[in-house]
Design a protein around this motif. Sequence first.
Motif, short mmCIF file in Angstrom:
data_model
loop_
_atom_site.label_atom_id
_atom_site.label_comp_id
_atom_site.label_asym_id
_atom_site.label_seq_id
_atom_site.Cartn_x
_atom_site.Cartn_y
_atom_site.Cartn_z
N MET A 76 0.84 -1.19 0.00
CA MET A 76 0.00 0.00 0.00
C MET A 76 0.88 1.24 0.00
N ALA A 77 0.26 2.39 -0.22
CA ALA A 77 0.99 3.64 -0.44
C ALA A 77 0.74 4.64 0.67
N ALA A 78 1.75 5.46 0.95
CA ALA A 78 1.64 6.59 1.88
C ALA A 78 2.26 7.81 1.22
N THR A 79 1.66 8.98 1.44
CA THR A 79 2.10 10.22 0.78
C THR A 79 1.95 11.40 1.72
N ALA A 80 2.93 12.30 1.69
CA ALA A 80 2.87 13.57 2.44
C ALA A 80 3.97 14.47 1.88
N VAL A 81 4.03 15.69 2.37
CA VAL A 81 5.17 16.54 2.08
C VAL A 81 6.30 16.11 3.00
N SER A 82 7.45 15.82 2.40
CA SER A 82 8.56 15.22 3.12
C SER A 82 9.34 16.24 3.94
N PRO A 83 9.60 15.95 5.22
CA PRO A 83 10.47 16.82 6.02
C PRO A 83 11.95 16.69 5.63
N LEU A 84 12.28 15.68 4.82
CA LEU A 84 13.65 15.47 4.38
C LEU A 84 13.93 16.23 3.09
N THR A 85 13.02 16.14 2.12
CA THR A 85 13.25 16.75 0.81
C THR A 85 12.50 18.06 0.62
N ASN A 86 11.48 18.31 1.44
CA ASN A 86 10.62 19.47 1.34
C ASN A 86 9.71 19.42 0.13
N GLY A 87 9.67 18.29 -0.58
CA GLY A 87 8.75 18.10 -1.69
C GLY A 87 7.77 17.00 -1.38
N ILE A 88 6.84 16.77 -2.29
CA ILE A 88 5.88 15.69 -2.09
C ILE A 88 6.60 14.36 -2.21
N CYS A 89 6.24 13.42 -1.37
CA CYS A 89 6.92 12.13 -1.36
C CYS A 89 5.91 11.02 -1.13
#
Length: 568
Positions: A76-89
């Motif tokens: 399954m999939a999970a998505t959020a704005v990444s605190p590591l890259t600052n982009g959507i992940c």
Amino acid sequence: MRHAHGLLLSIDVGERTATTEPIDDVLTEFIGGRGLNTRLAYDRIPFDVDPLGPENRLYLSTGPMQYSRTSYTGRMAATAVSPLTNGICSSNAGGFLSRNFTGAGYAAVEIVGQSDGLLAIHVREADEDGTPNVTFEPVPDLAEAETSAVSEYLGEEHDLEPENVACIGPAGEHEVRFASIMTSDTRAFGRGGLGAVLGSKGVKALTFAGDADPGIDIEWPGDAGEVHREAATSDHIMKRQGTTSVTELANAVEALPSYYFSERSFEGAEGISGDRVEEKKYKKGTCSQCAFACKLPTRDEATGIETEGPEFETVMAFGSNAGIDDIVDVMGANELCDELGMDTISCGDVVSMYLAAEDEFGNATLVHSLVEQIAYREGVGDKLAEGVHRAHEEFGVDDWTVKGLAFSGHDGRQLNGQGLAFATSNRGADHMYGEFYPYEYPLVGKEDALDPHGLEGKPPKLVAKENRNAVLDSAVVCKFSRGTVTDDRLARLLDTDYDTLLEMGARVVELERAFNNARGFDRGDDSLPYEIDGFEDALSEYYSIRGWNDDGTVPGYEKADVPAVSGD
């Protein structure tokens, strides 16, 4: 086109509320999984959001293939704005959570807000009148609990199994920027720091259970049975060694990053090879409904270390890249990351970065100590918990990241198409986004193999590969189905034609790019810490094929005044 069914369940952890709304139009267009999550995130997350703030939203979803009983669908999939890259992940995980999530009856679950105390959130199928059945349980006693301890508590108090659970370890609570969300104890939504997003919201665990019927009558084509049969009868080496079966090949062709990327082969590769992992494997391991069984439950009798894996990327990050040649030492680091809740690639790379700065390659005792310090942000671990991009200057070493995401294996200096794939990936330096390396080792038949050197003719194939992977991540189908879930089979399983699927995949990739553009990303972020002949021309060709501007932006989308990757 076959797609997931159900409502969006939106959980506000600050307000302790749960509401639902129909999303049929999004499901019809984006199938489920990563595609669904990306569309929802684009529509509902502010472009200027703080990744660790209350307005960031975390999405969890499955796809239509989780209604089937065929192999390669236990993900399954999970998505959020990444605190590591600052982009959507987007990240996806295997194991056994997906069917339990589907049983709760929702197409997607959204987590928003910020709790003032540590919570476990329990999601069950809705009441007969459609009211969401969501319970908010304060769990202060689980503060800094490791993954297995969370599972043990939920088993004792709620009669739940690890496959009902998605949780974070101490690393997520301490907002380590590459913290994972863990499920089934040892499976990880690993890349991008989504565990830190849950930690910032005060969510220690999410549990899913139920017997909800999606309300659809699916007649699966014969391909579903054929895929399952071939998965069961295949004599693939991955059934014995998992992805570590590629370790010695990568080393032989000089595509195995070593000594914090200063070298591309490792004299101790035999000691961390697939053969060594196979010697420690003590039983079969698999994901939900999958007969391929490529997982690696391993045990070392002398030390008592028991873990699942390590897979190739962990062997690279904590083995060759750290100058460590004993598989038991790598197993130990792998076990710590699973218990503490961290991505093994990013953690291994930042530890290797520190070893390079301190001239401590090969020091396994130090490695294990650093892993723990990072999870709790103690001592030097506080800085290392920020990741390679934010920490490298302080330690006087090079920044081996793309878009702030640390490199996985399959070195692009040798496998040039994979190098281009690292650069174009909206997620950052991740091998599974474009997944170009199989053509260049090669791990495919002669008719599909490509010369690893040079980029001529590779951008069109990379675009098609990224699009196909977006489809697999939306369906959701494991990428290890390569060679079994063929293009024709995939189209029949999803009840459409293959070109339509690729068009949908292209929309997912473009939405991710547009979201990142709005946060300040452009061509300058599609860069590498090394040179490849013809790279800039190939990058322009890639943009042209996608119909994007030559500065790496999607036409018609405005950029916000937000730095692509914060150095703070």
